[in-house]
Design an enzyme around this catalytic site. Structure first.
Site, PDB file in Angstrom:
ATOM      1  CD  GLN A 118      32.429  37.206  42.312  1.00 21.49           C
ATOM      2  OE1 GLN A 118      32.641  37.495  41.649  1.00 21.49           O
ATOM      3  NE2 GLN A 118      33.709  36.429  42.071  1.00 21.49           N
ATOM      4  N   GLY A 119      29.251  37.666  46.168  1.00 16.24           N
ATOM      5  CA  GLY A 119      30.323  39.132  46.853  1.00 16.24           C
ATOM      6  C   GLY A 119      31.865  38.660  47.442  1.00 16.24           C
ATOM      7  CE1 TYR A 120      33.887  34.394  45.970  1.00 15.32           C
ATOM      8  CE2 TYR A 120      35.344  34.455  44.235  1.00 15.32           C
ATOM      9  CZ  TYR A 120      34.101  33.385  44.916  1.00 15.32           C
ATOM     10  OH  TYR A 120      34.420  32.073  44.852  1.00 15.32           O
ATOM     11  CB  SER A 121      35.402  42.830  45.496  1.00 13.73           C
ATOM     12  OG  SER A 121      35.906  42.152  44.205  1.00 13.73           O
ATOM     13  CD  GLU A 155      35.734  33.491  34.346  1.00  7.79           C
ATOM     14  OE1 GLU A 155      35.047  32.579  34.597  1.00  7.79           O
ATOM     15  OE2 GLU A 155      35.530  34.709  34.611  1.00  7.79           O
ATOM     16  CB  SER A 203      44.076  44.065  37.032  1.00  9.77           C
ATOM     17  OG  SER A 203      45.291  43.456  37.991  1.00  9.77           O
ATOM     18  CG  ASN A 204      45.183  42.798  31.726  1.00  6.63           C
ATOM     19  OD1 ASN A 204      44.016  42.347  32.172  1.00  6.63           O
ATOM     20  ND2 ASN A 204      45.383  43.864  30.117  1.00  6.63           N
ATOM     21  CD  GLU A 205      47.421  46.576  35.970  1.00  3.68           C
ATOM     22  OE1 GLU A 205      46.421  45.963  36.305  1.00  3.68           O
ATOM     23  OE2 GLU A 205      47.675  47.646  35.563  1.00  3.68           O
TER      24      GLU A 205
HETATM   25  C1  LIG Z   1      33.039  45.360  35.479  1.00 10.06           C
HETATM   26  C2  LIG Z   1      33.867  45.002  36.549  1.00 10.06           C
HETATM   27  C3  LIG Z   1      32.780  44.103  37.181  1.00 10.06           C
HETATM   28  C4  LIG Z   1      32.906  42.783  38.815  1.00 10.06           C
HETATM   29  N1  LIG Z   1      32.483  42.232  39.159  1.00 10.06           N
HETATM   30  C5  LIG Z   1      32.751  41.690  41.139  1.00 10.06           C
HETATM   31  C6  LIG Z   1      31.435  41.272  41.261  1.00 10.06           C
HETATM   32  O1  LIG Z   1      30.703  40.652  40.990  1.00 10.06           O
HETATM   33  N2  LIG Z   1      31.988  40.489  42.365  1.00 10.06           N
HETATM   34  C7  LIG Z   1      33.422  40.474  43.112  1.00 10.06           C
HETATM   35  O2  LIG Z   1      33.171  40.185  43.684  1.00 10.06           O
HETATM   36  N3  LIG Z   1      33.359  41.753  42.332  1.00 10.06           N
HETATM   37  C8  LIG Z   1      33.341  42.476  41.153  1.00 10.06           C
HETATM   38  N4  LIG Z   1      34.370  42.927  40.549  1.00 10.06           N
HETATM   39  C9  LIG Z   1      35.418  43.260  41.615  1.00 10.06           C
HETATM   40  C10 LIG Z   1      37.208  42.840  40.703  1.00 10.06           C
HETATM   41  O3  LIG Z   1      37.168  41.940  40.507  1.00 10.06           O
HETATM   42  C11 LIG Z   1      38.124  43.609  41.769  1.00 10.06           C
HETATM   43  O4  LIG Z   1      38.048  45.315  40.910  1.00 10.06           O
HETATM   44  C12 LIG Z   1      39.588  43.612  40.361  1.00 10.06           C
HETATM   45  O5  LIG Z   1      40.038  42.061  41.568  1.00 10.06           O
HETATM   46  C13 LIG Z   1      40.767  44.959  41.620  1.00 10.06           C
HETATM   47  O6  LIG Z   1      41.046  44.833  42.541  1.00 10.06           O
HETATM   48  P1  LIG Z   1      40.084  46.795  43.036  1.00 10.06           P
HETATM   49  O7  LIG Z   1      38.845  47.007  42.514  1.00 10.06           O
HETATM   50  O8  LIG Z   1      40.248  46.705  44.708  1.00 10.06           O
HETATM   51  O9  LIG Z   1      41.886  47.157  42.550  1.00 10.06           O
HETATM   52  P2  LIG Z   1      43.456  46.927  44.018  1.00 10.06           P
HETATM   53  O10 LIG Z   1      42.879  45.754  43.547  1.00 10.06           O
HETATM   54  O11 LIG Z   1      43.172  47.759  44.740  1.00 10.06           O
HETATM   55  O12 LIG Z   1      44.626  47.287  42.439  1.00 10.06           O
HETATM   56  C14 LIG Z   1      44.173  48.662  41.915  1.00 10.06           C
HETATM   57  C15 LIG Z   1      45.239  48.748  41.156  1.00 10.06           C
HETATM   58  O13 LIG Z   1      46.289  48.238  41.595  1.00 10.06           O
HETATM   59  C16 LIG Z   1      46.784  47.439  40.846  1.00 10.06           C
HETATM   60  N5  LIG Z   1      47.862  46.165  41.889  1.00 10.06           N
HETATM   61  C17 LIG Z   1      47.085  45.857  43.206  1.00 10.06           C
HETATM   62  N6  LIG Z   1      48.017  44.823  43.280  1.00 10.06           N
HETATM   63  C18 LIG Z   1      48.847  44.453  42.634  1.00 10.06           C
HETATM   64  C19 LIG Z   1      50.168  43.965  42.703  1.00 10.06           C
HETATM   65  N7  LIG Z   1      50.431  43.367  43.239  1.00 10.06           N
HETATM   66  N8  LIG Z   1      51.016  44.109  41.977  1.00 10.06           N
HETATM   67  C20 LIG Z   1      50.791  45.046  40.488  1.00 10.06           C
HETATM   68  N9  LIG Z   1      49.578  45.877  41.078  1.00 10.06           N
HETATM   69  C21 LIG Z   1      49.115  46.037  41.583  1.00 10.06           C
HETATM   70  C22 LIG Z   1      45.570  46.501  39.988  1.00 10.06           C
HETATM   71  O14 LIG Z   1      45.694  45.542  38.991  1.00 10.06           O
HETATM   72  C23 LIG Z   1      44.729  47.600  40.173  1.00 10.06           C
HETATM   73  O15 LIG Z   1      45.294  48.575  38.873  1.00 10.06           O
HETATM   74  C24 LIG Z   1      34.392  43.669  39.313  1.00 10.06           C
HETATM   75  C25 LIG Z   1      35.012  43.769  38.779  1.00 10.06           C
HETATM   76  C26 LIG Z   1      35.302  45.319  36.989  1.00 10.06           C
HETATM   77  C27 LIG Z   1      36.177  45.694  36.985  1.00 10.06           C
END
Ligand SMILES: Cc1cc2nc3c(=O)[nH]c(=O)nc-3n(C[C@H](O)[C@H](O)[C@H](O)COP(=O)(O)OP(=O)(O)OC[C@H]3O[C@@H](n4cnc5c(N)ncnc54)[C@H](O)[C@@H]3O)c2cc1C
Length: 383
Positions: free
Chosen positions: A123-126, A242, A366-368
């Site tokens: 899955q290429g989203y992030s 989901e 994320s939980n936040e």
């Molecule tokens: C085990 C695992 C598997 C994954 N697999 C995939 C995958 O296969 N494909 C894919 O595309 N992605 C994948 N991901 C990525 C995942 O979807 C992202 O890590 C997630 O969406 C958070 O984005 P980020 O890591 O860029 O953190 P950020 O968005 O940079 O956030 C960093 C911190 O800030 C907090 N934060 C950000 N914005 C806000 C806000 N508005 N209010 C309060 N707090 C905030 C977040 O909650 C977090 O604690 C995976 C992640 C994990 C951990």
């Protein structure tokens, strides 16, 4: 063809349980890491032969056609028996989108290949700078004749090094007033010049994550799913089921069971402070199970879930983390041991459970972010 939905819940559960209990390979039960396809190929072939690869897909596309209630039972048993979810991004994510939005040609070509695992998906989203705020994504796909030409970078792409294809959100129109517009959903082969996969080693020593770089990589325009520039709405359509699946109680329940046996073996219950913290964790798990049952009943009645379902994910993942912290505590000086610790006839890998619990509060929203949803959509607090 069996009509599973016509069975009583009890009969259906019994049938699923029997298969997972007796046919699932013991060495794969409760795997502490995400397996490669090679590790689970024989299990996948067995599931495929039984027609059980895609429980949620309609029967006409090779699925089991389960309704929401039966689907929950299937997943509950799967988790309870420690059955790996396998390489299921094809089944769970891209398949349902192709079924809902794909052309007939796309359905005929891709769906059977997902079921047989001829194609293995990631899955290429992030992207760097586009995680929680996914609409910030910058990877571009420009039309060039019959192809899209893709440039950019994805990150945290689970098991990309073991995938043959990637489904991606890409920017196809950079000049839109809202950043959610101008995004499209495309399918691309990984095995081509211009796609480079680099693994990222996690704290647990696993290399399940990857960075994926695109440098003039190509994919046919026929691999656009749904309408050009409308990918955002489609990607969001996937989220509803989901949300409850990710909040299912087994994660914490299994960990609590392990903690109890382990702590008994280590004599940790002699310590009143530990006893107290264990009791608190056990009550939290019970509370969560009761909450989950309420949402599950709503689904079984055919109702759609509201934003309050976010409570489940927050509650179960944070419980899971606390339980794994207690495991480390119960292990005392052995808490930093890599690999399983044997206590009587119980073997528990405390460190790997601890590591496994860490990312659960991040992925799947994320939980936040879930708390933001609750505060705005449920409590009506200002954003
Ligand atoms: C085990 C695992 C598997 C994954 N697999 C995939 C995958 O296969 N494909 C894919 O595309 N992605 C994948 N991901 C990525 C995942 O979807 C992202 O890590 C997630 O969406 C958070 O984005 P980020 O890591 O860029 O953190 P950020 O968005 O940079 O956030 C960093 C911190 O800030 C907090 N934060 C950000 N914005 C806000 C806000 N508005 N209010 C309060 N707090 C905030 C977040 O909650 C977090 O604690 C995976 C992640 C994990 C951990």
């Amino acid at each position: 063809m069996t009509d599973w939905n016509a069975m009583s819940d009890e009969d259906f559960r019994r049938e699923v349980r029997q298969f997972f209990e007796t046919d699932y390979p013991e060495e794969l039960r409760h795997l502490p890491h995400r397996p490669t396809f090679a590790e689970i190929e024989h299990w996948h072939r067995k599931l495929h032969a039984k027609g059980w690869v895609a429980p949620a897909w309609p029967a006409e596309f090779g699925g089991m056609g389960l309704n929401a209630g039966k689907l929950l039972i299937f997943y509950e048993e799967q988790q309870h028996w420690g059955v790996v979810r396998g390489r299921d991004m094809g089944v769970q994510m891209v398949g349902p989108l192709i079924i809902k939005f794909g052309t007939q040609d796309q359905k005929d070509y891709w769906l059977p290949r997902i079921l047989s695992c001829e194609d293995i998906w990631c899955q290429g989203y992030s992207e760097p700078g586009a995680g929680s705020d996914l609409a910030n994504l910058r990877t571009r796909a420009e039309i060039d004749g019959d192809d899209f030409v893709i440039n950019g970078q994805k990150i945290w792409t689970t098991m990309a090094h073991d995938a043959t294809h990637i489904f991606m959100l890409v920017r196809t129109d950079p000049d839109t007033p809202r950043k959610q517009q101008g995004i499209s959903f495309v399918l691309a082969p990984m095995d081509q010049p211009g796609v480079e996969v680099r693994t990222i080693r996690t704290l647990a020593g696993e290399t399940e994550f990857c960075e994926v770089f695109f440098d003039d990589a190509r994919t046919p325009r026929a691999n656009l799913v749904g309408e050009l520039n409308k990918g955002w709405t489609m990607a969001k359509a996937l989220l509803s089921f989901e949300r409850i699946f990710i909040g299912a109680p087994n994660l914490a329940q299994n960990a609590l069971g392990q903690l109890e046996s382990f702590a008994r073996g280590r004599g940790a219950f002699d310590d009143p402070v530990f006893r107290d913290r264990f009791a608190q964790a056990a009550l939290d798990v019970e509370d969560h199970a009761a909450l989950y049952a309420r949402f599950a009943d709503q689904l079984k009645r055919g109702e759609t879930l509201g934003a309050d379902v976010s409570m489940l994910k927050i509650w179960v993942t944070e419980c899971f983390q606390r339980i794994t912290e207690l495991m480390i505590e119960a292990a005392g000086p052995d808490g930093g041991t890599i690999g399983p610790l044997q206590v009587g006839n119980v073997s528990v890998d405390v460190l790997s459970s601890f590591y496994k619990a860490r990312p659960t509060t991040i992925y799947g929203g994320s939980n936040e972010i879930q708390r933001n949803i609750l505060s705005k959509a449920v409590l009506g607090l200002p954003g």
